[in-house]
Design a protein around this motif. Structure first.
Motif, PDB file in Angstrom:
ATOM      1  N   LEU A  88     120.034  15.075 106.934  1.00 13.54           N
ATOM      2  CA  LEU A  88     119.943  15.483 108.339  1.00 13.54           C
ATOM      3  C   LEU A  88     118.962  14.567 109.051  1.00 13.54           C
ATOM      4  O   LEU A  88     117.841  14.351 108.573  1.00 13.54           O
ATOM      5  N   ILE A  89     119.392  14.026 110.185  1.00 12.63           N
ATOM      6  CA  ILE A  89     118.513  13.214 111.035  1.00 12.63           C
ATOM      7  C   ILE A  89     118.533  13.807 112.434  1.00 12.63           C
ATOM      8  O   ILE A  89     119.586  14.054 113.009  1.00 12.63           O
ATOM      9  N   ALA A  90     117.342  14.055 112.981  1.00 13.00           N
ATOM     10  CA  ALA A  90     117.234  14.612 114.336  1.00 13.00           C
ATOM     11  C   ALA A  90     115.904  14.208 114.938  1.00 13.00           C
ATOM     12  O   ALA A  90     114.960  13.854 114.218  1.00 13.00           O
ATOM     13  N   SER A  91     115.840  14.247 116.246  1.00 10.08           N
ATOM     14  CA  SER A  91     114.587  13.966 116.965  1.00 10.08           C
ATOM     15  C   SER A  91     113.768  15.249 117.035  1.00 10.08           C
ATOM     16  O   SER A  91     114.103  16.167 117.785  1.00 10.08           O
ATOM     17  N   LEU A  92     112.714  15.303 116.254  1.00  6.68           N
ATOM     18  CA  LEU A  92     111.897  16.514 116.153  1.00  6.68           C
ATOM     19  C   LEU A  92     110.501  16.315 116.713  1.00  6.68           C
ATOM     20  O   LEU A  92     109.732  17.271 116.811  1.00  6.68           O
ATOM     21  N   SER A  93     110.168  15.089 117.074  1.00  7.52           N
ATOM     22  CA  SER A  93     108.856  14.798 117.651  1.00  7.52           C
ATOM     23  C   SER A  93     108.971  13.513 118.454  1.00  7.52           C
ATOM     24  O   SER A  93     110.020  12.868 118.473  1.00  7.52           O
ATOM     25  N   GLY A  94     107.895  13.147 119.134  1.00  2.73           N
ATOM     26  CA  GLY A  94     107.887  11.888 119.870  1.00  2.73           C
ATOM     27  C   GLY A  94     108.071  12.029 121.358  1.00  2.73           C
ATOM     28  O   GLY A  94     107.843  11.110 122.103  1.00  2.73           O
ATOM     29  N   ARG A  95     108.509  13.199 121.827  1.00  5.96           N
ATOM     30  CA  ARG A  95     108.643  13.430 123.265  1.00  5.96           C
ATOM     31  C   ARG A  95     108.809  14.938 123.471  1.00  5.96           C
ATOM     32  O   ARG A  95     109.136  15.663 122.523  1.00  5.96           O
ATOM     33  N   PRO A  96     108.645  15.432 124.688  1.00  7.12           N
ATOM     34  CA  PRO A  96     108.819  16.874 124.925  1.00  7.12           C
ATOM     35  C   PRO A  96     110.254  17.343 124.698  1.00  7.12           C
ATOM     36  O   PRO A  96     110.493  18.504 124.401  1.00  7.12           O
ATOM     37  N   ASP A  97     111.224  16.427 124.803  1.00  9.26           N
ATOM     38  CA  ASP A  97     112.632  16.797 124.723  1.00  9.26           C
ATOM     39  C   ASP A  97     113.087  16.873 123.262  1.00  9.26           C
ATOM     40  O   ASP A  97     113.784  15.993 122.761  1.00  9.26           O
ATOM     41  N   THR A  98     112.676  17.923 122.556  1.00  4.55           N
ATOM     42  CA  THR A  98     113.029  18.083 121.139  1.00  4.55           C
ATOM     43  C   THR A  98     113.926  19.290 120.902  1.00  4.55           C
ATOM     44  O   THR A  98     114.195  19.636 119.751  1.00  4.55           O
ATOM     45  N   ALA A  99     114.396  19.922 121.954  1.00 11.84           N
ATOM     46  CA  ALA A  99     115.207  21.135 121.785  1.00 11.84           C
ATOM     47  C   ALA A  99     116.471  20.861 120.980  1.00 11.84           C
ATOM     48  O   ALA A  99     116.862  21.664 120.127  1.00 11.84           O
ATOM     49  N   THR A 100     117.102  19.723 121.214  1.00  5.82           N
ATOM     50  CA  THR A 100     118.321  19.397 120.488  1.00  5.82           C
ATOM     51  C   THR A 100     118.044  19.236 119.001  1.00  5.82           C
ATOM     52  O   THR A 100     118.746  19.798 118.151  1.00  5.82           O
ATOM     53  N   GLY A 101     117.023  18.462 118.674  1.00  5.26           N
ATOM     54  CA  GLY A 101     116.682  18.247 117.272  1.00  5.26           C
ATOM     55  C   GLY A 101     116.299  19.526 116.551  1.00  5.26           C
ATOM     56  O   GLY A 101     116.709  19.761 115.408  1.00  5.26           O
ATOM     57  N   GLU A 102     115.524  20.363 117.204  1.00  2.25           N
ATOM     58  CA  GLU A 102     115.125  21.633 116.593  1.00  2.25           C
ATOM     59  C   GLU A 102     116.337  22.527 116.351  1.00  2.25           C
ATOM     60  O   GLU A 102     116.401  23.245 115.342  1.00  2.25           O
ATOM     61  N   SER A 103     117.303  22.485 117.247  1.00  2.41           N
ATOM     62  CA  SER A 103     118.502  23.312 117.098  1.00  2.41           C
ATOM     63  C   SER A 103     119.375  22.811 115.954  1.00  2.41           C
ATOM     64  O   SER A 103     119.960  23.608 115.212  1.00  2.41           O
ATOM     65  N   ILE A 104     119.470  21.483 115.811  1.00  4.41           N
ATOM     66  CA  ILE A 104     120.216  20.910 114.689  1.00  4.41           C
ATOM     67  C   ILE A 104     119.593  21.358 113.364  1.00  4.41           C
ATOM     68  O   ILE A 104     120.280  21.848 112.469  1.00  4.41           O
ATOM     69  N   ARG A 105     118.291  21.179 113.252  1.00  5.31           N
ATOM     70  CA  ARG A 105     117.601  21.535 112.007  1.00  5.31           C
ATOM     71  C   ARG A 105     117.675  23.028 111.743  1.00  5.31           C
ATOM     72  O   ARG A 105     117.945  23.454 110.612  1.00  5.31           O
ATOM     73  N   GLY A 106     117.448  23.847 112.769  1.00  3.29           N
ATOM     74  CA  GLY A 106     117.448  25.288 112.585  1.00  3.29           C
ATOM     75  C   GLY A 106     118.788  25.819 112.125  1.00  3.29           C
ATOM     76  O   GLY A 106     118.876  26.672 111.234  1.00  3.29           O
ATOM     77  N   ALA A 107     119.875  25.301 112.717  1.00  6.29           N
ATOM     78  CA  ALA A 107     121.212  25.756 112.333  1.00  6.29           C
ATOM     79  C   ALA A 107     121.567  25.288 110.926  1.00  6.29           C
ATOM     80  O   ALA A 107     122.201  26.022 110.160  1.00  6.29           O
ATOM     81  N   ALA A 108     121.173  24.064 110.583  1.00  3.88           N
ATOM     82  CA  ALA A 108     121.447  23.556 109.233  1.00  3.88           C
ATOM     83  C   ALA A 108     120.712  24.380 108.186  1.00  3.88           C
ATOM     84  O   ALA A 108     121.268  24.686 107.118  1.00  3.88           O
TER      85      ALA A 108
END
Length: 418
Positions: A40-60
């Protein structure tokens, strides 16, 4: 039982290799005995816009917990190997290669945006490991990695591409709301530029053109000048493409002005990254979605499972979470059909899935992929949603009524992929 001792050195040399072979598994055999690893690869840090990455990880994580309770893949437990590309697309290819070569994953999942997905795709293609995109919407992804450009593709998507979203958006704006004078706003991000080009193509197909097209530069922009441009063009609708933060600033400027217009944008707006900045200005903003949390047993079950698997946290971007969960359901079906975790055999099964895969989205998957079609979602599977009192809700009753049903995608003929 009588065991005769070995009587000669020749006998010992004959038997010893067999004993050692039985004691030492080959790397492939060892992998077959161990866990099934999914990257799994997602943007989880580095900017305020991490909602997408957190949702990918959470669902997985939700899926992996559930599937392991049920026995895993082919009787083997599933392990999720997570990588944070820190919102830096330049790191994505390195992380993808690490997942494949070091972690020995059978598939790669996620990718928060188009720029990152474009870095992961060639690595997976070269290594012949399936990549399942669950958020990136750029049309270029599938155009670059499908026949005839790539006759043997390993890139799949369980998310609505730009053209799919825009087909649903324009159907709402042009056909249902009868609005034809549209102001198209976009920022300079890959999402903004790709979204603008795709929207212009779709509008041309519908025989309309924007009343005005405005490029929003990086950082703050002159809201008063922007509103004057929109007003001078006689626009009755604002369409914004780009980062959620860009759309949030536009929504705020529209609300503050006396020149209030309806606004719409991509599916990315249905996330904390947009509402956290726009707040009350989000009211009435519309977007096309594959899924939204609603009052049905299936939706409530998914939301509850997500929260239980993620420390009670709510879903930051519900559609992305559902797309990720469903992609893993499809992957599970492919492994089961192939009776193998070999990437080549998984790819072949993905392109010819037998039977239905029931997912979380407002759909069911009946042959979601083929050799010539690697996009699982089509415009007829989307609904139009809007923000209302801080929540995302259905705009039309027929969509709300259909939320408890499964919507199959219209199957395209071989070779006629869009």
């Amino acid at each position: 039982m009588n065991i005769r001792p070995l009587r000669s050195r020749r006998q010992l040399l004959t038997v010893l290799p067999c004993v050692l072979a039985a004691m030492t598994l080959s790397p492939l055999a060892a992998a077959q005995e161990g866990k099934v690893r999914i990257g799994l690869i997602a943007s989880l840090s580095g900017r305020p816009d991490t909602a997408t990455g957190e949702s990918i990880r959470g669902a997985a994580r939700t899926f992996v917990l559930e599937i392991n309770r049920q026995g895993g893949f082919l009787g083997r437990q599933v392990e999720l190997v997570e990588k944070d590309d820190q919102s830096n697309a330049g790191q994505t290819s390195v992380l993808t290669r690490e997942l494949i070569e070091k972690d020995k994953v059978v598939a790669v999942l996620g990718l928060s945006d188009t720029a990152s997905a474009m870095q992961a795709a060639p690595v997976c293609q070269e290594a012949r490991v399936p990549l399942l995109l669950t958020a990136a919407s750029g049309n270029v992804l599938l155009q670059s990695w499908m026949p005839p450009a790539m006759p043997d593709s390993f890139i799949f998507r369980v998310a609505p591409g730009d053209s799919v979203q825009q087909e649903a958006l324009l159907h709402d704006i042009l056909d249902k709301r009868k609005i034809s004078t549209i102001a198209l706003l976009h920022d300079q991000s890959p999402e903004g530029l790709a979204g603008k080009e795709s929207l212009l193509t779709e509008m041309t197909r519908r025989h309309v053109q924007p009343a005005v097209t405005v490029s929003l530069g990086q950082g703050p922009h002159d809201g008063s000048a922007l509103l004057r441009q929109i007003h001078a063009a006689g626009a009755r609708m604002v369409l914004v493409y780009g980062k959620p933060a860009t759309a949030a600033l536009v929504a705020d400027q529209l609300q503050r002005s006396r020149f209030v217009l309806p606004m719409a944008g991509s599916a990315a707006l249905a996330s904390r990254s947009f509402t956290g900045i726009a707040r009350d200005s989000a009211e009435g903003v519309r977007m096309p979605l594959s899924y939204l949390e609603h009052d049905s047993a299936r939706s409530k079950q998914f939301t509850q499972a997500y929260q239980q698997s993620n420390g009670g946290r709510s879903v930051p971007a519900a559609a992305v979470a559902a797309q990720t969960y469903d992609a893993l359901q499809i992957l599970r079906a492919a492994v089961q059909q192939a009776q193998s975790t070999e990437p080549d055999k998984i790819r072949d099964a993905l392109e010819d899935l037998q039977g239905e895969v029931q997912g979380t989205l407002i759909s069911r998957y009946l042959k979601p992929f083929s050799r010539f079609e690697h996009d699982a979602l089509s415009a007829d599977m989307l609904v139009v949603a809007e923000f209302w009192r801080g929540q995302v809700r259905f705009v039309y009753r027929e969509d709300a009524a259909a939320a408890v049903e499964f919507r199959p995608r219209k199957i395209r003929a071989e070779g006629n992929a869009k």
